[in-house]
Structure formats: C-alpha cells, structure tokens
Design an enzyme around this catalytic site. Structure first.
Site, PDB file in Angstrom:
ATOM      1  CG  ASP A   1      42.972  46.331  38.553  1.00 29.97           C
ATOM      2  OD1 ASP A   1      42.269  47.335  38.747  1.00 29.97           O
ATOM      3  OD2 ASP A   1      44.096  46.176  39.046  1.00 29.97           O
ATOM      4  CG  LEU A   2      46.143  48.102  33.380  1.00 34.32           C
ATOM      5  CD1 LEU A   2      46.785  49.335  32.763  1.00 34.32           C
ATOM      6  CD2 LEU A   2      46.230  46.926  32.418  1.00 34.32           C
TER       7      LEU A   2
ATOM      8  CG  ASP B   1      44.653  50.496  37.484  1.00 30.23           C
ATOM      9  OD1 ASP B   1      43.534  50.544  38.026  1.00 30.23           O
ATOM     10  OD2 ASP B   1      45.666  50.064  38.057  1.00 30.23           O
TER      11      ASP B   1
END
Length: 450
Positions: A321-322, A364
C-alpha cells in the site's frame, strides 16, 4: 459541571467523526464517478454495438447498439433486459430467459462468454449477432456489471441456411462467396471475396480458396462426407495483411447424390476478434497499469500454491500500500496520480522476477506472489530493494513527488490448511502493522493466536 464538559467533548468528537466519514464518502463517490465516466466513454466510442448490463438491466449502450435493434435513441433502451430484446425462444427451441440466465451466471463468475444470439428489432424483424459477455469490475460494487458486445452476423446466418438458393444472387452479398469444383478449385467468386482476400477474379479462379493452413484440403474431405464444414482461422491477404476468417463450406450434390461442387461463405471477423481480445483483457487486467487485477491475481495465486505443494518450495504473498499517495492525488490532480501509479508499478515489476506475479488490487493497493523463496531473509532483501526503488522521486505533470510503501507479507506453505484468500488477508494485516509502526517498511504476518 464535569458531566457537561464530558458531553461537550463527546459531541465534538462525534461531529469530527461525521465530518471525516462524509469526506471519505465524497472522495469514494468521486473515484467511482471517474471509473464510470471512463467506462461510458469507452462504450460510446466503440465502433461496434456495445452495452452494459447491471443486475440484468441495461444501464448503458452506444449508438451502434440502438441502430442495430432499431430503437430511436440509446436512452429508449435503458432499463431493458436482454430477454426483452430477444424472441421468447432461441432457434434451438431453448427459452431465451433460461439461456440468458446461464450466460449471465458464467460472466459474473469471471468468464468471457461467447454465443450466437437472435434478437428482435423494434420493427419485429429478427437478427443474429455474435455476442460476447464479460464482467466489468467497478470500485465500490459488490458484483460486477456485464459488458456485452454484438457483431451482426445476420447475413452470414442467412447464407449458411440458404446458400443453394443464393447462388444466383451471391455476387451482391456483403459476405464473400465462392463456388468450387469437386476438387476444391475456385470456379466463381463475388466482389466481397476480392475485397477480403485482395485477389481479383482472374487471380482466384483455378486456385484453392482460403483454408486453414493446418488442415488444408482435409476441410474439403470433411465437407464432402458430412455435407458442411465450419470454422474460424487466420488468413493472409494478397498484400500480406493478416485477417481472421469465419468460413462455412457446404457440398452441393448432383442427381446421383455425389458432391459435384462446394459453396463457401466467409466473412472477415478480424474486428470482432480484436473486440473479444480487448474484453478478455478488461476482465483480467487493470486498465491503467495493465497489471493483473484482483480476479487474475487470485487465479495465479491458486496456481502458485498448487505448484508449491507439488514441487515442495516456498512462496510469499506480499500486500503493498502506497504511503502519502492521496496528498499527491489531491494536490496535483488525477493525471498526476495515474502517472505516479504507472511509474511505481513499472519500478516494482522491474525488480520482481518473470515468474513472480504483481497485481493492482485497486486504488493505490498492489499485491505480489513471489515464487521460490528460500527463507524470510532472502525475501526481505527483495522487499528492501522494493522500498528503496518506490521511495525514489517521481516526475509527474512537471512536479517531483515522493511516496513510500507499507508492505506486509506471509509465507506458504504453513502448518495448517489455508487458502489464497486467507493468505492475502494475512499479508493485508501485516501491511497495516507496518503502517502502525511508522510506514515505509515491511512486516511479516504473526498469528496472534500463536
């Protein structure tokens, strides 16, 4: 007095929570609206008839679809079901409603479904289409919509059923038609034959017609013994262009019941095949990054787990996960966000091996299946490289931006029985632990029960 103070604080906290929830809902609706807008644009601009059904009802179609079924506008079709656009029974005497339910069920399960289908136009005339159904997954929707593409094959069907009667008028047909002698050499062709193959009458007569390379003259043998041969195959025009041909070859019997001629009807279905290929891609790949989507990731994970059991090796599932993606998206716009996702996906793909799978799950969030992991230490060296590469600045829409990633991973096989969904949930929980510990790092899943 103290009680009043407590109630004021509680009320303020409640208002804050409501404000945060409202903001989140607003952003989710905006994201969903963007996805729906992209899908609408694709459908509207598609040259062939295309429609979108949700819960069995038509919610979107293009002008080509409305024209094909003879409706004055696209909006006049909205809310209709596929059954309402079809006769009560298909030609095989199967109820259209039952057949639609079967095809829809397969599409919702993730299949790309193809079938020849009879429709009823607004003026009552019946037409044939080659129909392709595929699932379309949208953020926030529990079940996918069904994307439906039509290719008008009415003429082809007509000629398949009435080719003997059509011999006198075949030169005016849009489909290519040819007549051969008993040995399969062309005696006559129509204009469409020349248009599709690029061969003139003089170049075609006395030669074999387009036939599958791997079957060749055996097609004539089958048509001679069974009366008809039908199939699709790749063919090359005289100028070298590759086309996909749908051919039906029928034998014509003389007075003694022996084949004296063959009549072939074929059409160029290259555009239809390209549309089917695009639909298959949309069903299994992310449109932006062109990485596998959640459906294909789940399938590949199951295959990888089976290989790990069979060949006794270890694999890892990594959830990525960004960090700080949303501020970039909000500050510089969705083009910047899309550009950032594309670059991060490219960087991660360049570090992972060919045998590994990297997928975009949505937004994302990414996930990876890393094959042949010797031990946790070897995997963590790979994850360190991913963290460093992701954190490098990215140039998007004339700005340099930076993000990091939080990762969680779990290994397989494990002591107990476990499926792919459980592995992904384990990696997801480990990823959230990495976020709690400060982000820009990875964590291994630890079973709290152990």
């Amino acid at each position: 007095m103290n009680d009043s103070h407590v109630w004021v604080v509680a009320y303020a906290a409640l208002l804050a929570c409501l404000a945060v929830c409202s903001l989140w809902l607003w952003q989710s609706r905006r994201a969903l609206a963007r996805e729906e807008r992209r899908l609408r644009q694709m459908v509207d601009q598609w040259p062939e008839p295309m429609l979108i059904f949700r819960d069995g009802r038509l919610m979107r179609c293009n002008r080509a679809a409305a024209d094909l079924v003879g409706y004055p506008s696209v909006t006049s079709l909205f809310g209709k079901s596929l059954v309402s656009l079809s006769p009560a029974y298909q030609p095989e005497n199967q109820p259209s409603s039952r057949r639609v339910d079967e095809l829809r069920r397969r599409a919702l399960a993730g299949d790309v479904v193809q079938a020849d289908w009879m429709l009823t136009r607004a003026d009552g005339r019946r037409i044939w289409v080659a129909m392709t159904l595929a699932p379309v997954y949208q953020r926030g929707m529990q079940t996918p919509a069904v994307l439906c593409a039509w290719h008008d094959i009415t003429r082809q069907k007509l000629f398949e059923e009435q080719n003997k009667l059509a011999l006198t008028v075949f030169k005016n047909a849009r489909e290519a038609i040819f007549i051969t002698d008993a040995q399969g050499l062309v005696m006559d062709i129509n204009d469409a034959y020349s248009q599709i193959t690029g061969r003139s009458y003089e170049q075609a007569v006395g030669q074999l017609p387009p036939l599958p390379v791997d079957e060749g003259s055996s097609v004539l043998i089958v048509a001679r013994h069974r009366g008809v041969w039908s199939g699709e195959f790749a063919s090359q025009r005289r100028d070298g262009q590759q086309r996909v041909i749908n051919l039906t070859l029928s034998s014509v019997l003389d007075d003694q019941g022996e084949p004296s001629h063959f009549v072939g009807v074929f059409s160029d279905i290259t555009r239809q095949k390209e549309a089917e290929k695009q639909l298959r891609f949309m069903a299994h790949f992310d449109a932006l990054t062109r990485l596998p989507n959640r459906v294909l990731f789940a399938d590949r994970l199951q295959q990888a787990m089976a290989q790990a059991r069979r060949h006794d090796f270890q694999l890892a599932v990594v959830y990525i996960d960004l960090d700080q993606f949303k501020p970039v998206n909000d500050a510089f716009g969705h083009d910047a966000g899309d550009g950032l996702l594309l670059e991060v996906a490219r960087r991660m793909r360049s570090i992972l091996r060919e045998e590994d799978t990297l997928a975009r799950l949505g937004g994302d969030e990414f996930a990876a299946v890393v094959m042949n992991v010797p031990d946790a230490g070897s995997l963590e060296l790979l994850l360190d490289r991913l963290l460093v590469r992701i954190a490098e600045p990215v140039w998007v829409v004339n700005h340099s931006v930076e993000v990091s990633a939080s990762m969680g991973y779990t290994l397989f096989p494990q002591a107990g029985d476990i499926d792919g969904d459980q592995l992904l949930r384990q990696a997801d929980r480990a990823m959230y632990q990495a976020k709690r510990e400060g982000k820009n790092r990875y964590c291994r899943f630890q079973d709290s029960a152990g």
